[in-house]
Design an enzyme around this catalytic site. Sequence first.
Site, PDB file in Angstrom:
ATOM      1  N   ASP B 150       0.832  -1.087  -0.027  1.00 35.41           N
ATOM      2  CA  ASP B 150       0.083   0.006  -0.122  1.00 35.41           C
ATOM      3  C   ASP B 150       0.724   1.241  -0.121  1.00 35.41           C
ATOM      4  O   ASP B 150       2.031   1.185   0.576  1.00 35.41           O
ATOM      5  CB  ASP B 150      -0.879   0.215   1.193  1.00 35.41           C
ATOM      6  CG  ASP B 150      -2.107   1.224   1.212  1.00 35.41           C
ATOM      7  OD1 ASP B 150      -2.855   1.205   0.259  1.00 35.41           O
ATOM      8  OD2 ASP B 150      -1.849   2.245   1.809  1.00 35.41           O
ATOM      9  N   HIS B 177      -3.601  -1.741  -3.308  1.00 29.76           N
ATOM     10  CA  HIS B 177      -3.998  -0.235  -3.368  1.00 29.76           C
ATOM     11  C   HIS B 177      -3.914  -0.150  -5.093  1.00 29.76           C
ATOM     12  O   HIS B 177      -3.109  -0.472  -5.745  1.00 29.76           O
ATOM     13  CB  HIS B 177      -2.738   0.587  -2.970  1.00 29.76           C
ATOM     14  CG  HIS B 177      -2.658   2.131  -3.644  1.00 29.76           C
ATOM     15  ND1 HIS B 177      -2.907   2.906  -2.620  1.00 29.76           N
ATOM     16  CD2 HIS B 177      -2.447   2.323  -4.918  1.00 29.76           C
ATOM     17  CE1 HIS B 177      -2.677   4.047  -3.332  1.00 29.76           C
ATOM     18  NE2 HIS B 177      -2.710   3.728  -4.619  1.00 29.76           N
ATOM     19  N   ASP B 303      -8.021   4.545   6.365  1.00 32.98           N
ATOM     20  CA  ASP B 303      -6.700   5.039   5.318  1.00 32.98           C
ATOM     21  C   ASP B 303      -6.204   6.343   6.392  1.00 32.98           C
ATOM     22  O   ASP B 303      -5.783   7.102   5.648  1.00 32.98           O
ATOM     23  CB  ASP B 303      -6.909   5.432   3.993  1.00 32.98           C
ATOM     24  CG  ASP B 303      -5.887   5.488   3.436  1.00 32.98           C
ATOM     25  OD1 ASP B 303      -4.930   5.252   3.715  1.00 32.98           O
ATOM     26  OD2 ASP B 303      -5.920   5.840   2.101  1.00 32.98           O
ATOM     27  N   HIS B 307      -0.074  13.640   8.110  1.00 32.72           N
ATOM     28  CA  HIS B 307       0.847  14.252   7.762  1.00 32.72           C
ATOM     29  C   HIS B 307       1.158  15.720   8.366  1.00 32.72           C
ATOM     30  O   HIS B 307       0.298  16.410   8.996  1.00 32.72           O
ATOM     31  CB  HIS B 307       0.456  14.949   6.198  1.00 32.72           C
ATOM     32  CG  HIS B 307       0.521  13.697   5.131  1.00 32.72           C
ATOM     33  ND1 HIS B 307       1.897  13.057   4.849  1.00 32.72           N
ATOM     34  CD2 HIS B 307      -0.429  13.017   4.558  1.00 32.72           C
ATOM     35  CE1 HIS B 307       1.559  12.273   3.812  1.00 32.72           C
ATOM     36  NE2 HIS B 307       0.161  12.139   3.755  1.00 32.72           N
TER      37      HIS B 307
END
Lengths: 319, 429, 185
Positions: B150, B177, B303, B307
Amino acid sequence: MSPALGKDLLGLESLAADDIRLILDTAEPFKEISERAIKKVPVLRGKTIVNLFFEPSTRTRISFEFAEKRLSADTVNVASPGSSVLKGETLVDTARNLEAMRIDMVVIRHGSSGAAKFLADRIQSNVINAGDGKHEHPTQGLLDLLTIRDRRPIEGAKVCVVGDVLHSRVARSNIWGLLKLGARVAACGPRSLLPLGIGELGVRVFRRIEEAIEWADVLNVLRLQLERMQAGYVPSLREYYRVFGVTLERLARAPRELLILHPGPMNRGVEIDSRVADGPHSVILDQVTNGVAVRMAALYLLAGGRPELAEAAKGGGDR
Amino acid sequence: MIRGGRVIDPAAERDAIADLLIMDGSVAAVGPSLGTPDGAEVLDASGLVVAPGFVDLHVHLREPGREDVETIATGARAAVAGGFTSVCAMPNTDPVTDNQAAVGFIVSQAQRAGAARVYPIAAVSLGQQGERLAEFGELVSAGAVAVSDDGRPVATAHLMRTALEYAMTFGIPVIDHCEESTLSAGGAMHEGLTATRLGLKGIPRAAEDVIVARDIALAELTGGHLHLAHISTAGAARMIREAKARGVQVTAEVTPHHLALTDACCEEYNTNAKMNPPLRERGDVDAVRAALADGTIDCIATDHAPHHYDAKEAEFDDAPFGVIGLETALGVVVSELVDTGQLSLPELVRRLSTRPAEVAHLPGGTLVPGAPADVVVFDPAAAWVVDPSAFFSKSRNTPFAGRALRGRVRWTLVGGAVVHRAGDARRGA
Amino acid sequence: MPPEERQLLLDDRALARTLLRMAQDIVRQTPDPAHLVLIGVQRRGVELAARLAAAITDLSGAEVARGAMDITLYRDDLEVVGPKPIVGPTRLPVDLDGRPVWIVDDVLFTGRTVRAALDELADFGRPARVGLAVLIDRGRREVPIQADVVGERVTTSADDRVEVFVRELDGRDAVELVHVVKVGA
């Protein structure tokens, strides 16, 4: 600043038809200034303008620079084409630095769509988008409108954008401006270079250049970037010219006189025949002249100051 | 003792007001009006839903490598705040989870954190380079529950085929993915009208559909267990439905954001709406909702992709893909699907707990006596507003900031211990 | 909108008489009327300059050159008043070098417009002499500028407005003083 326009000029999509007309009308008297012996008026005296070019662009930068200088602004050119630093970091840091230096206006050219808005959201200075990625190039759109308007009414005009619309900010600004001012807009080019959903914007699509020429009053011929061939969008330049080139022979079959625009720089013999570029249909040099006037108008309208003060200062006589 | 709640346990076909008695970390009894043993702590769940803890098959915890944006500890804490008692950590860390030591590291870090259970997913290929198969046997023995490359697709059809075949030995799913990278290269959002207007390069639906088609064909060929991550297109949903009807061993997941949002969220170059696969259009959202409701898509997975704010504070083209989701998943699904009548609460529990536990063969996902006491107690009617500054996750990159949601966790229990209570504040907050 | 009081300063006949007197004054102060250039300041100065030019031609027999000037881009108060949306044209059809030039405006108030007009004029040439003719001088100067020829002097307060109407633009000839009545005053 003009309350109508707001702080920044980021694109034509967000402008109302009246705002666009205001800029075009304001550009008219600025044309005359460039004809004077002393090509300079003091209206932006003491204003500091930074021309921030992250992408090389000789013409647009020079055009802006002339516009700024003819309005007596102090200008600084910053050119930093694709450095090895992350582009995002550079832009955030650049924004902070500009803010700290109390710059009045920033003209930005950047390779990423949305970069002008990104900057405008982070600084108080006025921001003019001189081209952001594949998004918009509003002053180019405006100068194209002015050039068409010099020759014929825009309302009802049939204008076809020819070529690589997918990667073209010029095409997007043209499409918005033309649609808002009541023109009929079409696009013509290889399907691989026309963006998805363009029909939903109200743009008619022609598969063949011959059909476009038969329909249109105005052709705006886009530059074909050589990278597109390398990326496999079109097989070869020769083939592109053969299928989509705007040639004298094709124009000769047009049912009416066409106006030919090109944002430059031209690839002669690729998207446009030299005889067309230099011929009587071409208004390409008028576009360059109008570019300075339109940019003067945009700078002037944005630079004016604060609307609340303008409101308070209204009063009769010799103010 | 959790008293008087609406106990929903699809695995046991239970949906009734009942008491839940927990002893020694396991479910001891479920039923109406159970007696409370002396000295037992009692949680009053009247008006609330009591369900097996949620299981998330798809999170990125960033440790090792990017501990500045998330760690296994903060991710596991964020998980229980969202009602997840088990999460499966994707292997695209730095270094990649492609060996026994890396898997063992995750297991031990998770035990130390003491929040949600964290199950490692190991890489399909060494270094996720798409060339040589990782040593599945060793990885599984160290604790891996599935394999995936992934972050990117399993690189070639041949590699996918051998991975599916080899994974059969260990009874684990291969999670893919789905993204055909020559179609998606350079893309920043869904290819459509919004991308055209914003001047951003689009990622067409076909980039996902092409690989979904490839993988289904290979699952059919091999008989291996294929699990398709974060389905976003109507076409993928249709292919999965057809494949299941043919008896192909394929399961699939969808994220809360693909169930709730469209590419319109990318307007104004909102980098918190940039994820891969990208947010699609209304028709795709409707299709994945229908696929979730009819069981074509088995489960909801977040998912969760943290960040740093600096990274998202960039031009759209340059911002990284991904959003976090552990702490908003329940609220988004209740608000978007349950409150709109598209999904019942028992179905919600099935998609968030029962099915994901079955797909990855994890303990939990049920509250039958003897099962681990991984429990979520939530109030499906509680209204709240998403405030990223209150997240337990280290990151704030959510497209749901400021959104009014309904449905919030009251208590989360892992192995019988209360690991989250509503109103808990983040340390240092 | 606060209540206003309007007072007629000049009606059409008074305006005509005043312009004639101004024309005479200009001729008297210009030794060489054949080379005279009248430059009206946009907007109403342009119309007034046209009328003065006609009157001067009647008086002296000389054909008077005319121009128009928009001083918007020479103002020093763009920050304060904001850009005027449409900038009018500046038309100076003759070479100004060595000629007597008169700037014509409707109302002289702070003097800033005239200062800007002088700046703009300097960018177009070097006249032998520059004169200033205004229909109304309402006082309250902010810069040291005085008119050489004045139609009418009026005492005003800062909030007052002097409104000049001309047939060509407004359908009638008149000058009115608008006095804003302060509420509670």
